[in-house]
Write a protein that holds these residues in place. Structure first.
Motif, mmCIF file in Angstrom:
data_model
loop_
_atom_site.group_PDB
_atom_site.id
_atom_site.type_symbol
_atom_site.label_atom_id
_atom_site.label_comp_id
_atom_site.label_asym_id
_atom_site.label_seq_id
_atom_site.Cartn_x
_atom_site.Cartn_y
_atom_site.Cartn_z
ATOM 1 N N ASN A 143 23.416 53.150 49.096
ATOM 2 C CA ASN A 143 24.551 52.921 49.992
ATOM 3 C C ASN A 143 25.704 52.273 49.233
ATOM 4 O O ASN A 143 25.771 51.049 49.099
ATOM 5 C CB ASN A 143 24.125 52.036 51.164
ATOM 6 C CG ASN A 143 25.218 51.896 52.215
ATOM 7 O OD1 ASN A 143 26.336 52.366 52.043
ATOM 8 N ND2 ASN A 143 24.882 51.260 53.328
ATOM 9 N N THR A 144 26.594 53.130 48.724
ATOM 10 C CA THR A 144 27.811 52.646 48.068
ATOM 11 C C THR A 144 29.005 53.456 48.581
ATOM 12 O O THR A 144 28.840 54.585 49.061
ATOM 13 C CB THR A 144 27.739 52.785 46.539
ATOM 14 O OG1 THR A 144 27.768 54.180 46.189
ATOM 15 C CG2 THR A 144 26.478 52.143 45.981
ATOM 16 N N GLU A 145 30.186 52.882 48.447
ATOM 17 C CA GLU A 145 31.402 53.573 48.877
ATOM 18 C C GLU A 145 31.614 54.841 48.064
ATOM 19 O O GLU A 145 32.016 55.884 48.592
ATOM 20 C CB GLU A 145 32.608 52.643 48.741
ATOM 21 C CG GLU A 145 33.920 53.229 49.263
ATOM 22 C CD GLU A 145 33.925 53.425 50.776
ATOM 23 O OE1 GLU A 145 34.680 54.298 51.243
ATOM 24 O OE2 GLU A 145 33.178 52.710 51.475
ATOM 25 N N ASP A 146 31.327 54.760 46.751
ATOM 26 C CA ASP A 146 31.495 55.936 45.888
ATOM 27 C C ASP A 146 30.575 57.075 46.329
ATOM 28 O O ASP A 146 30.994 58.241 46.373
ATOM 29 C CB ASP A 146 31.207 55.581 44.427
ATOM 30 C CG ASP A 146 32.327 54.772 43.791
ATOM 31 O OD1 ASP A 146 33.432 54.739 44.378
ATOM 32 O OD2 ASP A 146 32.099 54.182 42.722
ATOM 33 N N ASN A 147 29.314 56.747 46.631
ATOM 34 C CA ASN A 147 28.381 57.787 47.059
ATOM 35 C C ASN A 147 28.786 58.394 48.394
ATOM 36 O O ASN A 147 28.618 59.596 48.622
ATOM 37 C CB ASN A 147 26.966 57.214 47.156
ATOM 38 C CG ASN A 147 26.315 57.036 45.799
ATOM 39 O OD1 ASN A 147 26.806 57.541 44.786
ATOM 40 N ND2 ASN A 147 25.205 56.318 45.765
ATOM 41 N N LEU A 148 29.325 57.567 49.276
ATOM 42 C CA LEU A 148 29.797 58.065 50.558
ATOM 43 C C LEU A 148 30.904 59.096 50.356
ATOM 44 O O LEU A 148 30.866 60.197 50.927
ATOM 45 C CB LEU A 148 30.308 56.902 51.412
ATOM 46 C CG LEU A 148 31.026 57.271 52.712
ATOM 47 C CD1 LEU A 148 30.093 58.020 53.648
ATOM 48 C CD2 LEU A 148 31.575 56.019 53.400
ATOM 49 N N MET A 149 31.882 58.759 49.529
ATOM 50 C CA MET A 149 33.001 59.672 49.291
ATOM 51 C C MET A 149 32.536 60.932 48.559
ATOM 52 O O MET A 149 32.986 62.039 48.868
ATOM 53 C CB MET A 149 34.090 58.960 48.497
ATOM 54 C CG MET A 149 34.712 57.763 49.215
ATOM 55 S SD MET A 149 35.265 58.156 50.911
ATOM 56 C CE MET A 149 36.484 59.433 50.572
ATOM 57 N N GLU A 161 24.770 55.191 57.479
ATOM 58 C CA GLU A 161 24.264 54.042 56.733
ATOM 59 C C GLU A 161 22.921 53.625 57.309
ATOM 60 O O GLU A 161 22.767 53.541 58.527
ATOM 61 C CB GLU A 161 25.244 52.866 56.830
ATOM 62 C CG GLU A 161 26.536 53.078 56.085
ATOM 63 C CD GLU A 161 27.386 51.823 56.100
ATOM 64 O OE1 GLU A 161 27.162 50.948 55.251
ATOM 65 O OE2 GLU A 161 28.249 51.721 56.995
#
Length: 242
Positions: A143-149, A161
């Motif tokens: 769960n990271t912002e980079d992986n989300l994008m 999440e």
């Protein structure tokens, strides 16, 4: 995603705690054998690539993986393994789909039926349960912002999440593409096709929750069962009591 399968998350947590390694290898081997029927080269067979990835994540020896591939491709002779699906209902009317890989459909069918009937459930006709689910690609990453994008850019339909993990949903035909895009830049924790329910049934009573989990455990204990899916949701506080 509406109706995200909470059983998938519960099963992962339970599996980390009480899974029997030998049984896991049997299930993973059966899944590999079924996938290998469509070609033994994982570069050309995305389903086989996913099955091998799951086996390696469970530390299944390479020799076991190779044997399962040869078994599925027919190189070892003997009875051919086939993939079966069962549908049924459990306590509180929860819907259940069971996937199995077996070389003896009569034996496996009897064992699945017995697991249902002995634990407050019943098998149903084909199609009477499956309509409540959609088959989706499901990928888990940190769960990271980079992986989300990255997931959204790669073509994910939805991202949820779940604690320290992101659950990435794709159209079933896009699973391989999105998985490959993410694998190039981050670690894939899990990736597979799943039946995701359109809506979930809330089980808030501890006694009823115990009955549902007992049935799901009985089904999972069958060696030939490779996957189980259901539409129930048990709150975390109730699961902690169990």
């Amino acid at each position: 995603m509406a109706g995200h399968s909470k059983w998938a998350s519960i099963k992962r947590q339970k599996g980390a705690n009480d899974a029997k390694r030998g049984q896991i290898f049997t299930k993973l081997g059966n899944a590999i054998a079924v996938a290998a029927k469509n070609g033994k080269d994982p570069e050309l067979n995305p389903k086989l690539a996913l099955a091998i990835d799951k086996a390696k994540a469970a530390n299944m020896p390479n020799a076991n993986i190779e044997k399962a591939i040869k078994r599925g491709s027919g190189e070892l002779g003997g009875d051919q393994i086939e993939e079966l699906a069962y549908e049924g209902y459990g306590p509180e009317g929860v819907a259940i789909i069971v996937e199995a890989a077996t070389d003896n459909r009569n034996r496996t069918g009897s064992e699945v039926r017995a697991a249902f009937t002995k634990n407050g459930g019943k098998l149903a006709d084909a199609g009477s349960v499956a309509y409540q689910f959609s088959q989706k690609g499901v990928i888990r990453v940190e769960n990271t912002e980079d992986n989300l994008m990255m997931a959204l850019d790669a073509g994910a339909e939805d991202v949820e999440e779940e604690g320290k993990e992101l659950v990435v949903y794709t159209d079933m035909k896009d699973l391989h593409k999105v998985r490959q895009a993410l694998a190039d830049k981050t670690k894939i924790l899990d990736a597979e096709l799943q039946y995701v329910p359109g809506n979930t049934v809330d089980i808030t009573d501890k006694s009823n929750a115990q009955k549902v989990i007992k049935l799901m455990d009985a089904i999972e204990d069958i060696d030939e069962v490779t996957n189980t899916y259901s539409n129930f949701d048990i709150p975390p506080e109730v699961m902690e009591e169990l």
